[in-house]
Design an enzyme around this catalytic site. Structure first.
Site, mmCIF file in Angstrom:
data_model
loop_
_atom_site.group_PDB
_atom_site.id
_atom_site.type_symbol
_atom_site.label_atom_id
_atom_site.label_comp_id
_atom_site.label_asym_id
_atom_site.label_seq_id
_atom_site.Cartn_x
_atom_site.Cartn_y
_atom_site.Cartn_z
ATOM 1 N N ASP A 7 0.907 -1.146 0.000
ATOM 2 C CA ASP A 7 0.000 0.000 0.000
ATOM 3 C C ASP A 7 0.941 1.189 0.000
ATOM 4 O OD1 ASP A 7 -1.542 2.188 0.580
ATOM 5 O OD2 ASP A 7 -2.835 1.135 1.979
ATOM 6 N N HIS A 8 1.048 1.840 -1.140
ATOM 7 C CA HIS A 8 2.136 2.821 -1.264
ATOM 8 C C HIS A 8 1.996 3.968 -0.269
ATOM 9 C CE1 HIS A 8 -0.834 4.807 -3.933
ATOM 10 N NE2 HIS A 8 -0.278 5.901 -3.487
ATOM 11 N N HIS A 67 -5.917 2.385 1.868
ATOM 12 C CA HIS A 67 -5.237 3.601 2.336
ATOM 13 C C HIS A 67 -5.845 4.159 3.629
ATOM 14 C CE1 HIS A 67 -3.241 3.397 -1.388
ATOM 15 N NE2 HIS A 67 -4.028 4.164 -2.112
ATOM 16 N N LYS A 120 -13.141 11.417 -5.661
ATOM 17 C CA LYS A 120 -12.528 11.960 -6.872
ATOM 18 C C LYS A 120 -13.201 13.282 -7.217
ATOM 19 C CE LYS A 120 -10.820 7.810 -9.097
ATOM 20 N NZ LYS A 120 -9.434 8.289 -9.070
#
Lengths: 333, 524
Positions: free
Chosen positions: B211-212, B274, B374
């Protein structure tokens, strides 16, 4: 002025924050620097299509000085009104100003964007550029009495700061300011011209507290170019029920005078004089006049002081309400 | 063997960050390794992985013996791959491409065309890897990076197994490690199915689920902030914290990813991974050590303590929405339903807000509000811990002018850093308060660009440090939290989702969700 001012740097509107971060990194290479930021300071100006962004922002030292005195993320929105063009900024610039000794430097960031678009496009630009966690202050540098304020932007602000000395008409300016305030109930109005009346108001309140009867009719005379100040004073008298407008006359001095404003109450019972250094207030029934100093401050000091005060200035709202609703012939300020 | 990077020495006038980096504690340089990137010509490799490897190289953190081998369906020579990689690095690297550094770095890049389910392809891939490793003196340590859609995880792992690429066991030498990208599955059942298949080939200790977000400096700093400073940790509990808000806002629309996004939606794409990971870092108890499993055990506890949102609670505690037309930075943008690749009448959510609770002793009764979407006004991720207000006396006595309560805001991106909002007296004889922020920014304090998340994560994989990666039990616990919400939505009437104008902070229902508790979303 700032100790170090990086030159304005061109930035793509979509990359403003990235480019600002790069500027901060470069600034930080000379030693740690703290970003000082207490508010978003949004300055909206209208541009003609021929005007360039550089020419408009080139000489605005007072903005830099305000940045120093009330550290803010300055967003200069240069709007070229266009009824048909819907779009974002076509140009943008960023820079960083720093102050202080090498071991305790702090700095502020400034953004300038030029947008040729309908006013409907502007709120999303301000929303995209401002730091939402901080109070947003709109500083209206043009004449509010001749402007069509951008209500959508105003609703994003916590304060609208202006200088009513620029008004062509006190009546028109008050109406515009009040309309803005009604549409944005959380917005506080701040007038740096109104601020100048503080010692006058203090003097009159002091006389009143001393037990002197307040006159019901007033004659106000003012220096050329200070008519709005006189109208604000008149509006204040009416707002605090010390007079009715029909009993207040306002006119410019018919003589050379060092005074800015004089207020003379019924049969000379009260005389208040304001010049550049002090306010002197006397009541016929008391021997020694009251003397209060007039604050000597730069334009940037006045603006910065207003920015620091987040309380609602109820009194100014009331005064503007009085001025906006006064429609007697000849009331043009 | 790769030449040493020409820019690895200390610069003449190093920044604080650079001085720290070249100080007494040298960063660990990874073991000799071959990185095999499945999807090596894809978007993730071009935008993230190859620029990250380049920066690791320039920073002197890659081993001298190293190779990165891109694997994809398209036929491509090594030179063509290097050229494509160079374009990606030029466009997406955090530092400008330096020709001298690039020349030497590029010698360690290779490309092999192979079908992921084709045994013959894998045989040729194996042969090519052997040659590369032999020529470059590599011992055969391999990291297999699955930069491919999750539907290809199982077939690719199956092919690796069939081609005998994997020696099972984390302690085996040469080592084999697997990196998988989120999302793993679409719900709890599918995640388990994928994990079960992978577990047939790799031990859990060999699997690195990325999970960056966890590789971002600011995210790593959350634990430092909490447990390396004595002033915050005593306040992080129900006694002092009013609530926590976590916002991950994206300004972009669905873009070219409609195919993926239509199947995922914001809850799967962002919340399941996230946002829940950020919750764990804010809420976790101090681990007894920085050992990977000690940290991950504590984080798992938090996910398992989340109050489930099921059935009728879903409509009360979760809001979803879909962006309509609007303006972003002045530009008109289309609504979600007008985007290419989006099904007419799609009910895929592009916005989610929810209220949840960590039902443990420390956080009982403290709401955690999560929000992601978004086409929000800006790209910004923040964790805000809002503390309780001071009593309504003294400076907070005016009912028309209550003081702002203190907020610790941790900015994950952009403008990484944190700020503490406190009330302060304005200088002067009058008593006036002003909310001021004590602001820390990585960029202006450390004076260098912070490493990208993928740099840190790739380095950790090469070093075998799994602290910043998700363990299977945590991934499945996160799905266990999210799946009932998905099920409730699936069973709801097929009416259009609440809409919000692109450039706004989500639908009105999201405001109602938090305002019904007497609180407000922070504007970022």
């Amino acid at each position: 002025m700032a100790d170090v001012v990086t030159a304005w740097r061109r930035s793509a509107p979509a990359h403003i924050d990235r480019d600002l971060s790069a500027l901060w990194r470069e600034t930080g290479r000379d030693g740690a620097v703290t970003r000082a930021v207490m508010a978003n300071l949004v300055i909206v100006s209208s541009l003609s299509p021929e005007q360039t962004i550089e020419s408009e922002i080139a000489d605005r030292p007072v903005i830099d000085e305000v940045s120093l005195k009330h550290p803010s993320r300055v967003i200069q929105l240069l709007h070229v009104p266009s009824e048909h063009h819907v779009g974002g900024p076509d140009e943008s610039l960023v820079r960083v100003l720093t102050w202080g000794p090498a071991n305790a430097r702090y700095g502020v960031e400034q953004i300038a964007v030029r947008a040729r678009c309908t006013s409907a496009s502007l709120p999303s630009i301000v929303r995209g550029l401002s730091l939402g966690s901080l109070p947003t202050i709109v500083w209206w540098t043009d004449d509010l009495s001749r402007s069509t304020p951008l209500h959508d932007i105003m609703t994003m602000g916590r304060q609208l700061v202006f200088d009513s000395r620029r008004w062509q008409s006190a009546h028109a300016g008050a109406r515009v300011a009040l309309t803005v305030a009604r549409r944005a109930p959380h917005l506080d109005l701040r007038d740096v011209n109104w601020r100048r009346l503080v010692p006058v108001r203090q003097a009159l309140v002091a006389l009143s507290k001393a037990g002197h009867t307040s006159p019901r009719t007033w004659r106000l005379e003012h220096r050329a170019g200070e008519s709005v100040l006189a109208w604000l004073a008149a509006g204040w008298l009416v707002a605090r029920d010390a007079a009715v407008f029909g009993d207040v006359t306002i006119r410019p001095f018919g003589r050379d005078s060092s005074d800015i404003l004089t207020m003379t109450g019924e049969d000379d019972a009260v005389v208040v004089r304001m010049d550049d250094s002090c306010v002197e207030a006397a009541h016929r029934g008391s021997g020694v006049p009251l003397v209060l100093a007039v604050r000597r401050e730069e334009a940037s000091d006045a603006v910065a002081s207003e920015l620091k005060d987040l309380r609602r200035d109820v009194c100014l709202h009331d005064v503007l309400g009085v001025l906006a609703h006064f429609t007697a012939p000849g009331f043009a300020g | 063997m790769a030449d040493p990077p020409p820019t690895a020495q200390a610069p003449a006038d190093p920044s604080l960050f650079e001085r720290l980096a070249i100080g007494h504690i040298k960063p660990v340089v990874a073991s000799p390794v071959t990185l095999v990137i499945f999807g090596g010509a894809g978007d993730l490799a071009r935008r993230k992985l190859l620029p990250a490897l380049y920066n690791l190289y320039v920073d002197g953190l890659l081993p001298a013996q190293f190779a990165a081998v891109g694997v994809g369906r398209t036929q491509m020579s090594d030179d063509a791959y290097r050229e494509a990689a160079k374009k990606g690095v030029t466009e997406f690297s955090r530092r400008p491409l330096d020709e001298r550094s690039w020349e030497t770095f590029a010698r360690s890049l290779f490309f092999v065309a192979a079908g992921l389910e084709d045994a013959r392809s894998f045989a040729s891939l194996g042969a090519r890897l052997d040659v590369i490793e032999h020529e470059r003196g590599l011992p055969g340590n391999r990291v297999y990076y699955l930069a491919v859609p999750s539907t290809l995880f199982v077939p690719t792992v199956g092919s690796l197994s069939a081609a005998r690429f994997v020696a099972r066991g984390a302690d085996r030498q040469p080592f084999a490690r697997l990196v998988v990208e989120k999302p793993i599955g679409r719900d709890l059942a599918s995640a388990k199915a994928i994990d079960d298949e992978i577990a047939k080939v790799f031990d859990e200790a060999q699997i690195f689920r990325i999970d960056h977000y966890l590789g971002k400096e600011t995210v790593q700093n959350i634990l430092v902030l909490r447990f390396a400073n004595s002033i915050f940790e005593p306040l992080f509990n129900k006694q002092y914290v009013d609530h926590v808000q976590i916002t991950v806002a994206e300004v972009d629309g669905v873009g070219t990813r409609a195919g993926y996004y239509e199947e995922a939606g914001a809850l799967r794409d962002m919340v399941q991974n996230h946002l829940l990971q950020l919750v764990t870092l804010v809420a976790t108890e101090p681990p007894h050590s920085l050992d990977a499993d000690a940290v991950r055990d504590e984080k798992l506890e938090i996910i398992e303590s989340l109050r489930p949102i099921r059935g009728a609670d879903v409509s009360r505690s979760v809001v979803r929405g879909q962006y309509g037309r609007g303006h972003i930075m002045g530009e008109p943008v289309p609504g979600y339903l007008e985007e290419d690749g989006v099904a007419p009448g799609s009910r895929t959510e592009t916005f989610v807000a929810l209220e949840t609770y960590v039902d443990n002793w420390r956080w009982a009764g403290v709401p955690f509000f999560l929000r992601t979407g978004k086409r929000l006004p800006k790209r910004a991720s923040e964790i805000a811990v809002r503390f309780k207000s001071v009593p309504p006396v003294l400076f907070n006595a005016d009912p028309d002018g209550r003081l702002d309560s203190n907020v610790l805001s941790i900015r994950v991106q952009p403008d990484e850093g944190f700020a503490l909002l406190i009330n302060s007296k304005v200088p002067g004889p009058r008593l006036r308060n002003y909310p001021v922020t004590m602001d820390f920014r990585y960029s202006s304090t450390f004076g260098a660009s912070t490493p990208e998340a993928y740099e840190r994560l790739l380095l950790d994989v090469m070093n075998g440090d799994a602290t910043l990666f998700m363990r299977r039990d945590a991934v499945e616990a996160a799905w266990r939290f999210v799946t009932p919400i998905l099920e409730a939505w699936a069973g709801s009437p097929a009416t259009p989702l609440p809409s919000y104008a692109a450039g706004d902070w989500g639908p009105a229902d999201a405001d109602r969700l938090i305002e019904s508790t007497g609180r407000q979303w922070r504007t970022l």
